[in-house]
Motif scaffolding. Structure first.
Motif, mmCIF file in Angstrom:
data_model
loop_
_atom_site.group_PDB
_atom_site.id
_atom_site.type_symbol
_atom_site.label_atom_id
_atom_site.label_comp_id
_atom_site.label_asym_id
_atom_site.label_seq_id
_atom_site.Cartn_x
_atom_site.Cartn_y
_atom_site.Cartn_z
ATOM 1 N N UNK A 1 -31.650 -44.517 -48.968
ATOM 2 C CA UNK A 1 -32.525 -44.766 -47.642
ATOM 3 C C UNK A 1 -32.634 -43.545 -46.895
ATOM 4 N N UNK A 2 -33.643 -43.126 -46.404
ATOM 5 C CA UNK A 2 -33.859 -41.836 -45.603
ATOM 6 C C UNK A 2 -33.474 -42.211 -44.135
ATOM 7 N N UNK A 3 -32.708 -41.200 -43.496
ATOM 8 C CA UNK A 3 -32.802 -41.369 -42.063
ATOM 9 C C UNK A 3 -33.555 -40.667 -41.548
ATOM 10 N N UNK A 4 -34.271 -41.531 -40.587
ATOM 11 C CA UNK A 4 -35.407 -41.196 -40.094
ATOM 12 C C UNK A 4 -35.196 -40.089 -38.767
ATOM 13 N N UNK A 5 -34.096 -39.835 -38.522
ATOM 14 C CA UNK A 5 -33.671 -38.966 -37.279
ATOM 15 C C UNK A 5 -34.013 -37.586 -37.999
ATOM 16 N N UNK A 6 -33.574 -37.442 -39.485
ATOM 17 C CA UNK A 6 -33.549 -36.163 -39.924
ATOM 18 C C UNK A 6 -34.924 -35.682 -40.432
ATOM 19 N N UNK A 7 -35.975 -36.644 -40.671
ATOM 20 C CA UNK A 7 -37.145 -36.344 -41.024
ATOM 21 C C UNK A 7 -38.122 -35.369 -40.245
ATOM 22 N N UNK A 8 -38.716 -34.391 -40.539
ATOM 23 C CA UNK A 8 -39.545 -33.503 -39.686
ATOM 24 C C UNK A 8 -40.862 -34.287 -39.323
ATOM 25 N N UNK A 9 -41.067 -33.993 -38.000
ATOM 26 C CA UNK A 9 -42.369 -34.320 -37.400
ATOM 27 C C UNK A 9 -43.323 -33.412 -37.994
ATOM 28 N N UNK A 10 -44.790 -33.985 -37.897
ATOM 29 C CA UNK A 10 -45.896 -32.829 -38.406
ATOM 30 C C UNK A 10 -45.912 -31.625 -37.684
ATOM 31 N N UNK A 11 -45.321 -31.806 -36.018
ATOM 32 C CA UNK A 11 -45.309 -30.407 -35.284
ATOM 33 C C UNK A 11 -44.304 -29.720 -35.867
ATOM 34 N N UNK A 12 -43.024 -30.163 -36.180
ATOM 35 C CA UNK A 12 -42.087 -29.325 -36.827
ATOM 36 C C UNK A 12 -42.337 -28.520 -37.945
ATOM 37 N N UNK A 13 -43.212 -29.428 -38.858
ATOM 38 C CA UNK A 13 -43.621 -28.690 -40.184
ATOM 39 C C UNK A 13 -44.629 -27.501 -39.879
ATOM 40 N N UNK A 14 -45.475 -27.818 -38.870
ATOM 41 C CA UNK A 14 -46.466 -26.848 -38.525
ATOM 42 C C UNK A 14 -45.751 -25.690 -38.080
ATOM 43 N N UNK A 15 -44.771 -25.728 -37.243
ATOM 44 C CA UNK A 15 -43.938 -24.567 -36.766
ATOM 45 C C UNK A 15 -43.123 -23.583 -37.788
ATOM 46 N N UNK A 16 -42.960 -24.639 -38.737
ATOM 47 C CA UNK A 16 -42.142 -24.010 -39.943
ATOM 48 C C UNK A 16 -43.323 -23.045 -40.664
ATOM 49 N N UNK A 17 -44.383 -23.660 -40.955
ATOM 50 C CA UNK A 17 -45.399 -23.097 -41.795
ATOM 51 C C UNK A 17 -45.852 -21.759 -40.900
ATOM 52 N N UNK A 18 -45.953 -21.852 -39.678
ATOM 53 C CA UNK A 18 -46.186 -20.774 -38.789
ATOM 54 C C UNK A 18 -45.080 -19.540 -38.925
#
Length: 47
Positions: A1-18
């Motif tokens: 089971x994946x803990x949703x607290x630890x999942x990245x949001x789309x904005x967090x993924x965009x910042x990582x890409x940046x």
């Protein structure tokens, strides 16, 4: 089971890409100078 607290949001993924884009896909250590420069670049400009 994946803990949703630890999942990245789309904005967090965009910042990582940046961050990957501006570092040419390297993984530089976050030094004080780098953090200060990034904050300066991302800060709203005063008029």
């Amino acid at each position: 089971m994946i803990d949703q607290k630890n999942e990245l949001t789309p904005n967090e993924r965009a910042w990582l890409r940046f961050l990957r884009d501006i570092s040419n896909d390297r993984d530089p250590m976050p030094t004080l100078r780098r953090v200060q420069l990034l904050r300066r670049v991302c800060a709203p400009r005063r008029t």
